[in-house]
Scaffold this motif. Structure first.
Motif, PDB file in Angstrom:
ATOM      1  N   HIS A  38       0.792  -1.230   0.000  1.00  0.00           N
ATOM      2  CA  HIS A  38       0.000   0.000   0.000  1.00  0.00           C
ATOM      3  C   HIS A  38       0.825   1.280   0.000  1.00  0.00           C
ATOM      4  N   LYS A  59       0.032   3.795  -2.914  1.00  0.00           N
ATOM      5  CA  LYS A  59      -1.277   4.422  -2.738  1.00  0.00           C
ATOM      6  C   LYS A  59      -1.239   5.454  -1.606  1.00  0.00           C
ATOM      7  N   ARG A  92       0.621   8.587  -2.781  1.00  0.00           N
ATOM      8  CA  ARG A  92      -0.201   9.414  -3.676  1.00  0.00           C
ATOM      9  C   ARG A  92      -1.274  10.165  -2.895  1.00  0.00           C
ATOM     10  N   GLU A  93      -1.926   9.486  -1.963  1.00  0.00           N
ATOM     11  CA  GLU A  93      -2.967  10.129  -1.153  1.00  0.00           C
ATOM     12  C   GLU A  93      -2.379  11.253  -0.313  1.00  0.00           C
TER      13      GLU A  93
END
Length: 112
Positions: free
Chosen positions: A38, A41, A44-45
């Protein structure tokens, strides 16, 4: 997956085999787990939310994983981002992120 496929993914095959004691089966087990990680992800978040500390942590995790898996192309681009985030410098994110996205997407697509 064949050696040439791994090289096309930006993996330094010889380095990977050295890290995994020439055990290609073990390497492939860890490589296939990469798609479930993860850190990309989360990075990026965090970047979307301008949370530099969280982005740094996630990018650093991604750097470690890509380095251990000998993903030299992706690792190189993530290192540049990690270095800037460590300094709190966000001025180059628009230039640094596209190659990371491209390389990550290439790897993930080839692992499917």
């Amino acid at each position: 997956m064949k050696k040439n496929d791994l090289i096309a993914m930006g993996i330094d095959y010889d380095d990977a085999m050295n890290r995994f004691m020439n055990n290609e089966e073990m390497y492939m087990t860890f490589l296939n787990r990469f798609k479930d990680d993860h850190s990309y992800k989360l990075m990026r978040e965090a970047l979307d939310q301008n949370d530099i500390s969280a982005a740094y942590d996630a990018a650093h995790d991604l750097k470690s994983i890509t380095g251990n898996l000998s993903m030299k192309k992706l690792y190189h681009h993530v290192c540049l981002l990690v270095d800037d985030l460590k300094k709190g410098d966000t001025s180059h994110i628009k230039e640094l992120l596209p190659p990371i996205i491209d390389e990550y997407t290439t790897v993930i697509n080839m692992l499917k």
